[in-house]
Scaffold this motif. Sequence first.
Motif, mmCIF file in Angstrom:
data_model
loop_
_atom_site.group_PDB
_atom_site.id
_atom_site.type_symbol
_atom_site.label_atom_id
_atom_site.label_comp_id
_atom_site.label_asym_id
_atom_site.label_seq_id
_atom_site.Cartn_x
_atom_site.Cartn_y
_atom_site.Cartn_z
ATOM 1 N N LEU A 1 0.838 -1.204 0.000
ATOM 2 C CA LEU A 1 0.000 0.000 0.000
ATOM 3 C C LEU A 1 0.869 1.248 0.000
ATOM 4 N N THR A 2 0.478 2.232 -0.796
ATOM 5 C CA THR A 2 1.176 3.517 -0.811
ATOM 6 C C THR A 2 0.229 4.601 -1.308
ATOM 7 N N ALA A 3 0.560 5.834 -0.942
ATOM 8 C CA ALA A 3 -0.247 6.969 -1.408
ATOM 9 C C ALA A 3 0.340 7.575 -2.673
ATOM 10 N N THR A 4 1.577 7.241 -2.986
ATOM 11 C CA THR A 4 2.263 7.943 -4.072
ATOM 12 C C THR A 4 3.165 7.017 -4.857
ATOM 13 N N ALA A 5 2.897 6.868 -6.141
ATOM 14 C CA ALA A 5 3.818 6.124 -7.009
ATOM 15 C C ALA A 5 3.458 6.408 -8.456
#
Length: 622
Positions: A184-188
């Motif tokens: 999970l990530t908010a930015t990529a």
Amino acid sequence: MSSTANAQPAAILHEVFGYEHFRGPQAAIVDHVIAGGDALVLMPTGGGKSLCYQIPAIARQRAGRGVTIVVSPLIALMHDQVGALHEAGVDAAFLNSTLSMEEASNVEKRMLRGEVTLVYAAPERVTTPRFLSQLQAMHEKGRLALFAIDEAHCVSQWGHDFRPEYRALTVLHERYPDVPRMALTATADDITRADIVERLQLGQARQFISSFDRPNIRYTIVEKKEATAQLLRFIEREHEGDAGIVYCQTRKRVEEIAATLSEQGIRALPYHAGLDPEVRQANQDRFLREEGIVMSATIAFGMGIDKPDVRFVAHLDMPKNIEGYYQETGRGGRDGLPADAWMAYGLQDVVNQRRMIDESPAGEEFKQVMRGKLDALLALAEATDCRRVRLLGYFGEASTPCGNCDNCIAPPAVWDGTDAARKLLSTIYRVQQQSGISFGAGHIMDILRGKATEKVKQFGHESLSTFGIGAEFSEVQLRGVLRQLIATGSLSVDSEAFNTLRLTEGSRAVLKGEMAVRLRESVSQPSESRRRRTTEKARAPVAAAGLTVDGANRFAALKSWRAEIAREHNLPAYVIFHDATLAAIAAMSPQSLGDLQGISGIGATKLEKYGQHVLRVVAQVG
């Protein structure tokens, strides 16, 4: 309730967390993971990423599948997330250096017995032989339910927060291929996303990519003139008394800004890696637990900061790339209420970032990617059209003008800087021809504008054919032209020679008139419409903006009660109840526990624990 019904995602969402409906792709993600599928989840800050693994963890544990291991990079984040889960009635724990040997041993025993629902640990711990042997023992007994890898962009060298320890997490797939994994990530961006998939062996994982849009955030980028004064004006006019974060590039600057803000009556604290760890932790705790604190910080501060009511994020120095900018600005307005992302940038920012890339020991391929990422951020800063369209476009998302960023609210005037660009490049060329050495931006601009300084006279540059031919251009205009020339590669900065300017292969197209240079006028000052709006701004908390006088009184009383409870539990106030929940209570003025049951954010455990207290506070205010 049957165990099957008890493990239904919608029932868990309502019973445990007090929400009636999933948002966006949450339901699809939760269903997929509960069923045992791998997933890569990209969801903006404040979009509800945590629920995407917490609900599957609860469901799989209730179905007898065992424990979920959450890989989390920060101790403070683990502490607050576990505290929030405890408040919601979920059995969770963390393993980190803050625990005594006895406490850690107790957590490990409960984990091995499958008695705890979620265990948070850092990647450094998860990949140790000791922890892996514990996971193996759990796996053999069917007590390993799920791996959730939070802040997954840290695995990628192309990401803005690379942590080599994350690379070792591939061992989870190699040893336990039948245990579902979530990253999970908010930015990529695309290249970072591909790296996450490759490094974590998530080639077969289903990808869930949410909209990157944060419509409650207003983006404003101004030309840096007197940055500290500009910041003070912004805070005083827009965010008096609000919680905020101010990002600076150096530790020294962080401390200077904290001191200056404090001198102006703004409650500000510094945060950077050079501070004593106890001071750094104390400052972070105050920011999370008190209202209206402004944190002046390097990028060492922020990952996993869950404080929902950060009303502004300011950058006094340009970040390295759009991912970093997006991640950092995303720490504002996590509660969905209005917030500001404000940045001041200038020519020196461009020079500094270029120098850091050029001087890094990385290979040329890496440097080229980093230059491209910086160029994209510069294009966003120099843009004359909608900031949000540009920002979302970087992540591959189409959108329409937002009507809420600085360019939409007050479209900037645009001027043709092609002539100025050609004259600047011609001056640099002639200076190098005559003197055999390069000079910095200030000297070149002095020559072009016809300023016979001591330095100009010393080198005889007043005799150049370009001396004074750009007298009609202001220094502000010429700096804008230089920024764009550097951003497009039409000019380079030699960091080894005191940041002097050098022509490049790309200079030729500009000199020949084959490439136009169009720029925005100076935007250092806020628009008049914006000034009027902020002058009229009510100083009441944003969450309470729509309440009646009686409702506002109830809201204030509830906040005071919540603060006492939070202090008793040593938790941030928002872990007890979010402002939005308190505002809903204040608006309804509930008379019974039944009235409280329908309010978003009040699950069964919180209703049982706090319901009567809330009713008493409401009754006392009337």
